[in-house]
Design a protein around this motif. Structure first.
Motif, short mmCIF file in Angstrom:
data_model
loop_
_atom_site.label_atom_id
_atom_site.label_comp_id
_atom_site.label_asym_id
_atom_site.label_seq_id
_atom_site.Cartn_x
_atom_site.Cartn_y
_atom_site.Cartn_z
N ILE A 175 85.31 14.03 -1.79
CA ILE A 175 86.39 13.64 -2.68
C ILE A 175 85.96 12.62 -3.73
O ILE A 175 86.40 12.69 -4.89
CB ILE A 175 87.59 13.12 -1.87
CG1 ILE A 175 88.85 13.07 -2.74
CG2 ILE A 175 87.29 11.77 -1.24
CD1 ILE A 175 89.37 14.42 -3.16
N TRP A 176 85.12 11.66 -3.38
CA TRP A 176 84.72 10.65 -4.35
C TRP A 176 83.95 11.27 -5.52
O TRP A 176 84.09 10.84 -6.67
CB TRP A 176 83.87 9.57 -3.68
CG TRP A 176 84.69 8.50 -3.00
CD1 TRP A 176 84.93 8.39 -1.66
CD2 TRP A 176 85.37 7.41 -3.62
NE1 TRP A 176 85.72 7.28 -1.40
CE2 TRP A 176 86.00 6.66 -2.59
CE3 TRP A 176 85.49 6.97 -4.93
CZ2 TRP A 176 86.74 5.51 -2.85
CZ3 TRP A 176 86.22 5.82 -5.19
CH2 TRP A 176 86.84 5.11 -4.17
N CYS A 177 83.13 12.28 -5.21
CA CYS A 177 82.39 12.95 -6.29
C CYS A 177 83.28 13.85 -7.12
O CYS A 177 83.02 14.07 -8.31
CB CYS A 177 81.24 13.77 -5.69
SG CYS A 177 79.91 12.77 -5.02
N ARG A 178 84.34 14.38 -6.53
CA ARG A 178 85.22 15.30 -7.24
C ARG A 178 86.24 14.57 -8.11
O ARG A 178 86.63 15.07 -9.16
CB ARG A 178 85.96 16.19 -6.22
CG ARG A 178 85.05 17.20 -5.54
CD ARG A 178 85.69 17.78 -4.28
NE ARG A 178 87.06 18.19 -4.52
CZ ARG A 178 88.02 18.17 -3.58
NH1 ARG A 178 87.76 17.72 -2.37
NH2 ARG A 178 89.23 18.57 -3.87
N ARG A 179 86.67 13.39 -7.69
CA ARG A 179 87.77 12.73 -8.38
C ARG A 179 87.37 11.48 -9.16
O ARG A 179 88.20 10.90 -9.87
CB ARG A 179 88.87 12.36 -7.36
CG ARG A 179 89.42 13.54 -6.57
CD ARG A 179 90.01 14.62 -7.46
NE ARG A 179 91.16 14.18 -8.21
CZ ARG A 179 92.42 14.24 -7.78
NH1 ARG A 179 92.68 14.73 -6.56
NH2 ARG A 179 93.41 13.82 -8.53
N THR A 180 86.11 11.05 -9.02
CA THR A 180 85.61 9.92 -9.81
C THR A 180 84.23 10.28 -10.35
O THR A 180 83.67 11.33 -10.02
CB THR A 180 85.49 8.63 -8.99
OG1 THR A 180 84.32 8.69 -8.15
CG2 THR A 180 86.71 8.39 -8.12
N SER A 181 83.67 9.37 -11.14
CA SER A 181 82.31 9.53 -11.65
C SER A 181 81.35 8.62 -10.88
O SER A 181 80.47 7.99 -11.45
CB SER A 181 82.26 9.22 -13.15
OG SER A 181 83.01 10.15 -13.90
N ILE A 182 81.50 8.57 -9.55
CA ILE A 182 80.71 7.67 -8.73
C ILE A 182 79.21 7.89 -8.90
O ILE A 182 78.44 6.92 -8.90
CB ILE A 182 81.12 7.77 -7.24
CG1 ILE A 182 80.36 6.74 -6.39
CG2 ILE A 182 80.93 9.18 -6.72
CD1 ILE A 182 80.60 5.32 -6.78
N GLU A 183 78.76 9.11 -9.10
CA GLU A 183 77.32 9.35 -9.28
C GLU A 183 76.81 8.64 -10.53
O GLU A 183 75.75 7.99 -10.51
CB GLU A 183 77.04 10.85 -9.37
CG GLU A 183 75.56 11.16 -9.50
CD GLU A 183 75.27 12.65 -9.55
OE1 GLU A 183 74.08 13.02 -9.69
OE2 GLU A 183 76.23 13.47 -9.47
N ARG A 184 77.57 8.73 -11.61
CA ARG A 184 77.17 8.07 -12.85
C ARG A 184 77.26 6.56 -12.72
O ARG A 184 76.39 5.82 -13.20
CB ARG A 184 78.06 8.57 -14.00
CG ARG A 184 77.75 7.94 -15.35
CD ARG A 184 78.37 8.75 -16.47
NE ARG A 184 79.79 8.95 -16.32
CZ ARG A 184 80.73 8.09 -16.75
NH1 ARG A 184 80.37 6.97 -17.36
NH2 ARG A 184 82.02 8.35 -16.60
#
Length: 244
Positions: A47-56
């Motif tokens: 979910i964190w990767c789908r709904r935020t830009s946490i990777e960036r």
């Protein structure tokens, strides 16, 4: 940055488990500082990767991010279910470090999460202050005592069993905060909640409790609800706040 979905066997849960992991590329700064980033009640490891830009966002700090799936467990060894607390606090870090070049030093390890995951992150830091330098709660479900007292659906009964109170137990953040305050070396704490959030009053009670105990708490609030636009903004603040 590399984004990996890791499927593995958990001996603690006795099932095939999953986590998403963000790993900086290159050979610099290894072993890596690590953020254990926890999901909410209705979410999973994606979910964190789908709904935020946490990777960036993580790329700017060169930090690894470990995002496990724990279902609707409230990060607990459930009365009617699996031992998700043992999994996330013991087995997961050990396995993640065996798979990836992650640091085991306290000063390199952090936890954060939203809603149920905010509770889980605080529980990790307050239960194991020797393992985490800083933990952060975004719109956290911090008052399990209230949820139990108000009968929060079948989930709470599955988690705590047939009980009317969990005050003073190992899943009570207020009690855990008191125990840490009696010791030395509390992790840094970060807490935020939108003023329109249904968990706002719970967060105010926990904030005031931590302040009374003298814990190293950074608290922020602003207009906001229990939604991803708010959490996408605040996870950026968390990353800038971490002692990296």
């Amino acid at each position: 940055m590399a984004l990996l979905q890791c499927n593995f066997v958990s001996e603690t849960l006795e099932i095939s488990a999953s986590m998403n992991v963000i790993i900086p590329q290159g050979e610099k700064r290894r072993p890596l500082k690590t953020l254990y980033l926890l999901h909410g009640l209705s979410d999973d490891h994606t979910i964190w990767c789908r709904r935020t830009s946490i990777e960036r966002y993580a790329d700017a700090y060169g930090i690894a991010v470990v995002m496990p799936a724990v279902n609707r467990s409230f990060y607990a060894d459930m009365a009617h279910g699996a031992k998700y607390w043992t999994f996330v606090s013991e087995e997961l870090p050990r396995l993640a470090r065996s798979f990836f070049p992650l640091s085991d030093r306290r000063e390199d390890n952090f936890a954060a999460g939203l809603s149920m995951g905010g509770y889980g992150a605080l529980k990790l830091g307050l239960s194991h202050p020797d393992r985490f330098a800083a933990v952060a709660s975004l719109s956290g479900a911090v008052d399990v005592n209230r949820l139990v007292a108000e009968g929060f659906g079948g989930d709470i009964k599955n988690i705590v069993g047939d009980t009317n109170s969990v005050v003073g137990t190992s899943i009570d953040l207020f009690a855990l905060a008191e125990r840490v305050a009696d010791q030395s070396g509390s992790p840094l704490l970060y807490q935020c909640c939108g003023t329109e959030d249904f968990l706002y009053e719970d967060n105010i009670r926990f904030r005031d409790h931590c302040r009374k105990l003298g814990l190293p708490l950074t608290y922020e609030e602003e207009p906001g609800d229990h939604e991803w636009g708010y959490w996408d903004l605040k996870i950026q603040k968390v990353l800038s706040w971490l002692p990296l």
